[in-house]
Design a protein around this motif. Structure first.
Motif, PDB file in Angstrom:
ATOM      1  N   SER A   1      49.388  27.768  46.905  1.00 54.57           N
ATOM      2  CA  SER A   1      47.929  27.739  47.044  1.00 54.57           C
ATOM      3  C   SER A   1      47.327  29.086  47.434  1.00 54.57           C
ATOM      4  N   GLN A   2      48.164  30.149  47.523  1.00 58.27           N
ATOM      5  CA  GLN A   2      47.608  31.446  47.916  1.00 58.27           C
ATOM      6  C   GLN A   2      48.449  32.604  47.385  1.00 58.27           C
ATOM      7  N   ILE A   3      47.751  33.604  46.841  1.00 62.11           N
ATOM      8  CA  ILE A   3      48.365  34.871  46.452  1.00 62.11           C
ATOM      9  C   ILE A   3      47.481  35.990  46.981  1.00 62.11           C
ATOM     10  N   THR A   4      48.063  37.166  47.145  1.00 63.35           N
ATOM     11  CA  THR A   4      47.284  38.340  47.536  1.00 63.35           C
ATOM     12  C   THR A   4      47.548  39.444  46.532  1.00 63.35           C
ATOM     13  N   VAL A   5      46.548  40.310  46.382  1.00 64.45           N
ATOM     14  CA  VAL A   5      46.640  41.379  45.412  1.00 64.45           C
ATOM     15  C   VAL A   5      45.742  42.522  45.867  1.00 64.45           C
ATOM     16  N   ALA A   6      46.106  43.746  45.525  1.00 65.44           N
ATOM     17  CA  ALA A   6      45.260  44.910  45.783  1.00 65.44           C
ATOM     18  C   ALA A   6      44.467  45.204  44.511  1.00 65.44           C
ATOM     19  N   THR A   7      43.170  45.385  44.664  1.00 67.97           N
ATOM     20  CA  THR A   7      42.334  45.625  43.495  1.00 67.97           C
ATOM     21  C   THR A   7      42.616  46.995  42.887  1.00 67.97           C
ATOM     22  N   PRO A   8      42.560  47.087  41.564  1.00 66.49           N
ATOM     23  CA  PRO A   8      42.677  48.388  40.905  1.00 66.49           C
ATOM     24  C   PRO A   8      41.311  49.066  40.891  1.00 66.49           C
ATOM     25  N   PRO A   9      41.263  50.373  40.647  1.00 59.97           N
ATOM     26  CA  PRO A   9      39.965  51.041  40.524  1.00 59.97           C
ATOM     27  C   PRO A   9      39.208  50.521  39.303  1.00 59.97           C
ATOM     28  N   GLN A  10      37.893  50.444  39.427  1.00 62.04           N
ATOM     29  CA  GLN A  10      37.013  50.026  38.330  1.00 62.04           C
ATOM     30  C   GLN A  10      35.651  50.673  38.543  1.00 62.04           C
ATOM     31  N   PRO A  11      34.856  50.816  37.495  1.00 61.04           N
ATOM     32  CA  PRO A  11      33.483  51.284  37.686  1.00 61.04           C
ATOM     33  C   PRO A  11      32.639  50.213  38.377  1.00 61.04           C
ATOM     34  N   PRO A  12      31.465  50.579  38.909  1.00 56.97           N
ATOM     35  CA  PRO A  12      30.614  49.584  39.570  1.00 56.97           C
ATOM     36  C   PRO A  12      30.254  48.449  38.617  1.00 56.97           C
ATOM     37  N   GLY A  13      30.183  47.242  39.181  1.00 55.89           N
ATOM     38  CA  GLY A  13      29.808  46.069  38.398  1.00 55.89           C
ATOM     39  C   GLY A  13      30.711  44.897  38.694  1.00 55.89           C
ATOM     40  N   THR A  14      30.456  43.806  37.998  1.00 56.66           N
ATOM     41  CA  THR A  14      31.202  42.574  38.191  1.00 56.66           C
ATOM     42  C   THR A  14      32.182  42.379  37.046  1.00 56.66           C
ATOM     43  N   VAL A  15      33.434  42.030  37.395  1.00 55.41           N
ATOM     44  CA  VAL A  15      34.469  41.804  36.385  1.00 55.41           C
ATOM     45  C   VAL A  15      35.084  40.428  36.584  1.00 55.41           C
ATOM     46  N   PRO A  16      35.551  39.808  35.491  1.00 50.84           N
ATOM     47  CA  PRO A  16      36.247  38.527  35.645  1.00 50.84           C
ATOM     48  C   PRO A  16      37.620  38.750  36.279  1.00 50.84           C
ATOM     49  N   VAL A  17      38.050  37.759  37.062  1.00 47.47           N
ATOM     50  CA  VAL A  17      39.392  37.763  37.630  1.00 47.47           C
ATOM     51  C   VAL A  17      40.172  36.682  36.891  1.00 47.47           C
ATOM     52  N   VAL A  18      41.271  37.083  36.271  1.00 46.88           N
ATOM     53  CA  VAL A  18      42.065  36.168  35.451  1.00 46.88           C
ATOM     54  C   VAL A  18      43.480  36.102  36.013  1.00 46.88           C
ATOM     55  N   VAL A  19      43.893  34.892  36.399  1.00 52.86           N
ATOM     56  CA  VAL A  19      45.241  34.651  36.907  1.00 52.86           C
ATOM     57  C   VAL A  19      46.060  34.049  35.770  1.00 52.86           C
ATOM     58  N   THR A  20      47.190  34.686  35.467  1.00 51.93           N
ATOM     59  CA  THR A  20      48.091  34.162  34.441  1.00 51.93           C
ATOM     60  C   THR A  20      49.373  33.695  35.122  1.00 51.93           C
ATOM     61  N   ALA A  21      49.652  32.387  34.961  1.00 51.49           N
ATOM     62  CA  ALA A  21      50.845  31.776  35.541  1.00 51.49           C
ATOM     63  C   ALA A  21      51.621  31.081  34.428  1.00 51.49           C
ATOM     64  N   ILE A  22      52.783  30.590  34.745  1.00 56.04           N
ATOM     65  CA  ILE A  22      53.596  29.895  33.740  1.00 56.04           C
ATOM     66  C   ILE A  22      52.841  28.684  33.181  1.00 56.04           C
ATOM     67  N   GLY A  23      52.049  27.999  34.023  1.00 56.29           N
ATOM     68  CA  GLY A  23      51.311  26.821  33.580  1.00 56.29           C
ATOM     69  C   GLY A  23      50.052  27.104  32.785  1.00 56.29           C
ATOM     70  N   GLY A  24      49.625  28.352  32.728  1.00 53.85           N
ATOM     71  CA  GLY A  24      48.414  28.667  31.974  1.00 53.85           C
ATOM     72  C   GLY A  24      47.606  29.781  32.609  1.00 53.85           C
ATOM     73  N   VAL A  25      46.310  29.756  32.345  1.00 50.88           N
ATOM     74  CA  VAL A  25      45.408  30.827  32.769  1.00 50.88           C
ATOM     75  C   VAL A  25      44.226  30.229  33.534  1.00 50.88           C
ATOM     76  N   ALA A  26      43.799  30.926  34.586  1.00 48.01           N
ATOM     77  CA  ALA A  26      42.584  30.554  35.322  1.00 48.01           C
ATOM     78  C   ALA A  26      41.658  31.753  35.325  1.00 48.01           C
ATOM     79  N   ASP A  27      40.401  31.516  35.002  1.00 48.92           N
ATOM     80  CA  ASP A  27      39.421  32.606  34.996  1.00 48.92           C
ATOM     81  C   ASP A  27      38.106  32.125  35.598  1.00 48.92           C
ATOM     82  N   ASP A  28      38.223  31.455  36.750  1.00 47.35           N
ATOM     83  CA  ASP A  28      37.084  30.799  37.394  1.00 47.35           C
ATOM     84  C   ASP A  28      36.239  31.709  38.283  1.00 47.35           C
TER      85      ASP A  28
END
Length: 179
Positions: free
Chosen positions: A63-90
């Protein structure tokens, strides 16, 4: 008799991941923010994408993972988790530009505090804190280029004025001197 499967998935298939929340939901464009992602089906996560940039997570539990964000330009980006069971982009993550302070007026006031101080600069609209030395100040972010702060009481002498935003911290070019 085996229980009936309602999900439509084949027997033994892993459920797709689900992102319930990101904490925090914003950070500086330079990256490096530690983000905790909570949800379900996260134990088999292979990658997390912030926009188009993939990073490898640390799996804390299903129920929990941690990650360090990569550099990106200003703005909003989708966060997409890819696991063996599929993809979440909520969810999305907002990259905030680093603030800059270019002016402070006035630069002096009484040690009892109460002076309205105008701070000017860039990327100030999302300010979360203003400090005079180590003392927090009441403030209003007027625009992306201006903050009005009330100098708190302080011992006589110079105090560094600092602004904090989700994008980082900025220091005024001149101290505020308490008299």
């Amino acid at each position: 008799m085996a229980p009936r499967r309602e999900t439509g998935q084949p027997e033994g298939a892993l459920p797709p991941p689900y992102i319930g929340s990101l904490t925090p939901g914003s950070g500086p464009t330079a990256g490096g923010t530690t983000v905790t992602i909570t949800g379900t089906g996260l134990a088999t996560t292979q990658t997390v994408r912030f926009g188009t940039t993939a990073v490898v997570p640390t799996i804390d539990s299903d129920s929990q993972i941690t990650v360090a964000t990569p550099p990106q330009p200003p703005g909003t980006v989708p966060v997409v988790v890819t696991a063996i069971g599929g993809v979440a982009d909520d969810e999305v993550f907002t990259y905030t530009a680093t603030p800059g302070l270019t002016g402070i007026s006035p630069t002096t006031g009484p040690a009892t505090g109460g002076t309205t101080v105008v701070l000017t600069g860039t990327n100030l609209a999302q300010t979360t804190g203003v400090s005079f030395g180590s003392a927090p100040a009441a403030f209003t972010a007027v625009s992306d280029t201006q903050i009005n702060a009330i100098a708190p009481a302080h011992t006589p002498g110079p105090a560094t004025v600092t602004v904090t935003t989700p994008g980082g911290t900025a220091t005024a070019p001149d101290p505020f001197t308490y008299t």
